[in-house]
Enzyme design. Structure first.
Site, PDB file in Angstrom:
ATOM      1  N   TYR A 140      12.407  10.953  62.922  1.00  0.00           N
ATOM      2  CA  TYR A 140      11.169  10.594  63.605  1.00  0.00           C
ATOM      3  C   TYR A 140      11.402   9.837  64.908  1.00  0.00           C
ATOM      4  O   TYR A 140      10.483   9.674  65.697  1.00  0.00           O
ATOM      5  CB  TYR A 140      10.239   9.812  62.674  1.00  0.00           C
ATOM      6  N   GLU A 187      13.770  17.650  35.158  1.00  0.00           N
ATOM      7  CA  GLU A 187      13.952  18.426  36.387  1.00  0.00           C
ATOM      8  C   GLU A 187      12.714  18.393  37.263  1.00  0.00           C
ATOM      9  O   GLU A 187      12.794  18.171  38.460  1.00  0.00           O
ATOM     10  CB  GLU A 187      14.305  19.884  36.042  1.00  0.00           C
ATOM     11  N   ASP A 219      14.948  23.363  33.169  1.00  0.00           N
ATOM     12  CA  ASP A 219      14.519  24.725  32.864  1.00  0.00           C
ATOM     13  C   ASP A 219      15.684  25.532  32.300  1.00  0.00           C
ATOM     14  O   ASP A 219      16.845  25.284  32.631  1.00  0.00           O
ATOM     15  CB  ASP A 219      14.048  25.447  34.135  1.00  0.00           C
TER      16      ASP A 219
END
Lengths: 312, 489
Positions: free
Chosen positions: B189, B275, B330
């Site tokens: 930034y 996760e 997963d």
């Protein structure tokens, strides 16, 4: 009416990981797993000793392995995408004969099956194509048939013993029978909607058994394409099917580790065996020798178990 | 590569997102994007608009950065690294000295018009686990590639690269001297129109750390925290403030633990890594969490973990090594790759794993895999055996592997961590089962269990740490009474 099968022998740690395929010959059983080597055990010795290891056959593991019923030929398919052809001499020692390199990219070949005389290899593929290759080494293993399907992953394939038909089972539930003489589709069989994980021709090539996630084993007439029977009883996905040499019995194995023996004549389950608590990836009859009828189971518990019919 | 990945790559502030040696095509695309972005946007980037490149500390003549001042004579090569790689302590002073010296040499070279400058950077971006030739003999760390940035370069792109590098070095130098910490987001930034996008900053910062063989935090640059954590832990700061993991119902951003802070983990019996954020929130809003939260800590890094999350976990683990850490991911190739990133780190950021003593700093090799695994899915299906109609994919949340999943799984089988001689073959086994069955499942598949994911998790955790529970007599969850401890009921 049930039949008795007794555990004859169990080879613990036959492989360091899940055994995905067993392929018998008249004196041996070849075995393949998530490890890179093919291990060959003698079935003529009561101790079922390891007689040969084909090291590093497929570095990422082997998902399919097939032997020819009447010829000392074998073929293996690995996770890296290669297909290798093997042959054995009189002493029973196996060696590499070659690789099928014809056009197929890694991953194109999935399931494989050999004709009884070991001259042809059929394969299914992830893109749904079904191919037949000649295993003529001098000609460099040419592709002789290429069948298009609707593109659903071909999870399983079989060649009839007379070499006339190829059958494939697909993830979308389709089952196809192709005529190898004409090179055309014979039948698109009324499927079971859910993935078909195993197809198997009866020894006389008259019937085709198919099963998968529907947990139903369906029998079809190969000539008419009609469904002639349904076997229900498995509570897990059916992963493997094999006909006994006479065609009287059908052996099935399921993801919930159960093996069942079905009598075709009465359409009934005559025996159920549990192979530990892991998936039963492969179940095969051994060719009938002097001893009584035998079968072998292999799966996620890394062991191979041999069963024989109880006397009497 | 799907759109989600692309999105993550381009817009996640993460940056800190460590993709674990993702598939080649991902990387290629990443490179392409980077180059494309440069080419497309360089046209837009008018040097007039660009921020004035004021060296923060030295106050050198800014014009000296412009190519017009340099005539091409003999080239000079600047190596950021010190030649004596054997030097002992790479502490803060050493880093400040290196960066400062480096900036000075650039300025000197420019002032003296000594011709073409060439800066050698080492980089690990674009290295995958697959290419084992990058691994050194010990197999510990991949050998970085080198990248040369010349000035004045032949193209506007090279000039831009040089400017970016020098500007980032300046900012880092200032941070080090002022002893403040910047996030990679802060750096971006400062000059968004120079850096163009976050991943440019991320890459150069990592490359600078890699070149100096130090960790990024030694440059006083951190990733913006993206992880969330909740649970029964407390951090006391020297100024009297307190960070408590139970204060916010929705979890708190992963806090930074300083050496001067005091950490209290006395009530924590387990740490659970989740996760996905959605599952993390679903756990936190569940009824069982009311009990579970008094005994443990749950965290999520929202996918591939950032360094801040990994450092936080490592600090908890260093503080109380006996607390087991579980991973709930997963059942798909990315889930396993994410777990492996927590355990062994990102291959591309291997320099982060080095401490002053050379010990791995962020890895969690003892992480235990709670799920989802094949047999969890198998059990799900067994309970629904009556449902003979309809496909499994529809009824049970099972999904087919995509072509990318299959490719990724096959590539992962080639990783050293998944080779057959690896002492822990379970990843290999699960990846192969996934390929053979051609199925994957998200964690949410367990939501269909009685009591939902939270009950399933608490039961799994209990089973996993049963011996520990028996030993120290920790209280059990009221809805999962065990034979060891009937006192509560």
């Amino acid at each position: 009416m049930s039949k008795q099968y007794l555990t004859l022998h169990t080879i613990d740690d036959a492989h360091p990981s899940d055994i995905f395929a067993l392929a018998p010959t008249s004196t041996q059983v070849l075995s393949a797993s998530g490890s890179s080597s093919i291990r060959i055990y003698s079935t003529t010795d009561p101790e079922f000793p390891l007689v040969q290891t084909l090291e590093g056959a497929h570095p990422l593991g082997i998902h399919h392995l097939a032997t020819a019923k009447e010829s000392p030929k074998a073929a293996s398919a690995g996770f890296e995408g290669k297909v290798k052809a093997w042959g054995s001499d009189e002493s029973g020692e196996w060696r590499l004969e070659g690789e099928i390199v014809d056009q197929n990219k890694p991953g194109d070949v999935w399931a494989i099956a050999l004709s009884a005389d070991g001259q042809y290899l059929a394969s299914s593929s992830i893109n749904g194509k079904v191919n037949v290759w000649s295993l003529n080494k001098a000609e460099g293993f040419p592709k002789i048939r290429e069948y298009e399907t609707k593109g659903s992953f071909g999870l399983c394939v079989d060649l009839s013993q007379d070499g006339r038909f190829t059958a494939s089972g697909h993830e979308n539930g389709s089952i196809y029978v192709f005529n190898n003489d004409t090179g055309r589709l014979s039948h698109s069989l009324a499927g079971l909607v859910s993935p078909i994980r195993t197809v198997s021709f009866s020894p006389a090539s008259k019937l085709l058994a198919a099963a998968g996630d529907a947990r139903i084993i369906a029998l079809y007439d190969v000539n008419s394409g009609e469904q002639v029977a349904n076997f229900t009883g498995h509570s897990g996905w059916v992963l493997t099917l094999d006909w006994s040499a006479t065609g009287e019995y059908l052996l099935s194995g399921s993801h919930d580790s159960k093996a069942k023996v079905w009598r075709i004549e009465t359409r009934s389950c005559v025996a159920t065996h549990s192979h530990g608590d892991k998936p039963l990836w492969t179940a095969k009859w051994l060719p009938r020798n002097v001893r009584s009828e035998m079968f072998a189971l292999g799966g996620g518990n890394n062991a191979i178990s041999f069963y024989r019919e109880a006397a009497g | 590569m799907d759109f989600k990945d692309l999105n993550d790559m381009l817009f996640s502030n993460s940056s800190s997102q460590e993709s674990y040696a993702s598939a080649w095509d991902d990387q290629l695309l990443e490179e392409d994007l980077l180059d494309e972005a440069m080419e497309d946007e360089l046209i837009l980037w008018d040097p007039e608009d660009s921020p004035v490149l004021t060296p923060a500390t030295s106050g050198q003549d800014t014009d000296s950065y412009l190519p017009s001042h340099v005539t091409e004579t003999d080239g000079e090569e600047i190596l950021l690294t010190s030649s004596d790689s054997t030097c002992g302590v790479r502490d803060k002073n050493w880093v400040v000295a290196r960066v400062g010296e480096f900036l000075e040499r650039i300025v000197d070279a420019l002032v003296e018009n000594s011709g073409q400058l060439s800066i050698i950077l080492k980089t690990r971006s674009g290295i995958t686990r697959r290419k084992t030739e990058y691994t050194d003999q010990n197999g510990l760390m991949p050998v970085p590639k080198t990248m040369e940035i010349t000035f004045p370069g032949g193209t506007t792109q090279e000039a831009w690269k040089f400017t970016v590098l020098v500007r980032i070095l300046e900012l880092i130098h200032k941070c080090l001297i002022d002893d403040v910490t910047m996030t990679k987001r802060d750096i971006y930034y400062r000059h968004p129109n120079l850096f163009l996008k976050q991943s440019v900053v991320d890459r150069y910062v990592d490359d600078i750390a890699c070149t100096l063989s130090i960790s990024r935090s030694q440059l006083n640059v951190t990733a913006a925290a993206k992880g969330l954590v909740a649970g029964n832990f407390t951090i006391w700061r020297p100024d009297g403030t307190e960070v408590n993991g139970l204060h916010e119902k929705e979890g708190i951003l992963i806090p930074k633990i300083q050496a001067s802070d005091t950490l209290n983990l006395s009530s924590v019996h387990w740490i659970l890594i989740i996760e996905k954020e959605a599952t993390f929130h679903s756990l936190l809003s569940s009824v069982p969490w009311n009990f579970m939260s008094s005994q443990g800590v749950a965290m999520t890094a929202k996918g591939y973990p950032d360094l801040a999350s990994r450092r936080f976990l490592r600090q908890l683990s260093d503080h109380s090594p006996h607390i087991p850490i579980f991973a709930f991911v997963d059942f798909d190739p990315d889930g396993i790759a994410i777990m492996l990133t927590y355990m062994y780190g990102s291959y591309r950021l291997a320099h982060e794993n080095v401490t002053h003593t050379g010990l791995p700093a962020l890895n969690l090799p003892d992480l235990r895999w709670l799920g989802v695994k094949t047999h969890h899915i198998c059990h799900t299906s067994a309970t629904e055996s009556i449902t003979e109609r309809g496909t499994l994919a529809d009824t049970q949340g099972l999904m087919r592997l995509t072509a990318r999943d299959r490719k990724k799984a096959t590539q992962m089988l080639e990783w050293d961590l998944c080779k057959e001689d690896n002492p822990q073959p379970k990843w290999r086994t699960e990846l192969q089962a996934m390929l053979v069955l051609n199925i994957k499942a998200e964690m949410q598949i367990l939501e269909t269990r009685p009591g939902g994911i939270a009950t399933w998790l608490s039961k799994q955790i209990e089973v996993q740490q049963d011996p520990a529970l028996g030993k120290d007599g920790a209280a059990l969850y009221p809805f999962q009474p065990s034979s060891d401890d009937g006192l509560l009921f």
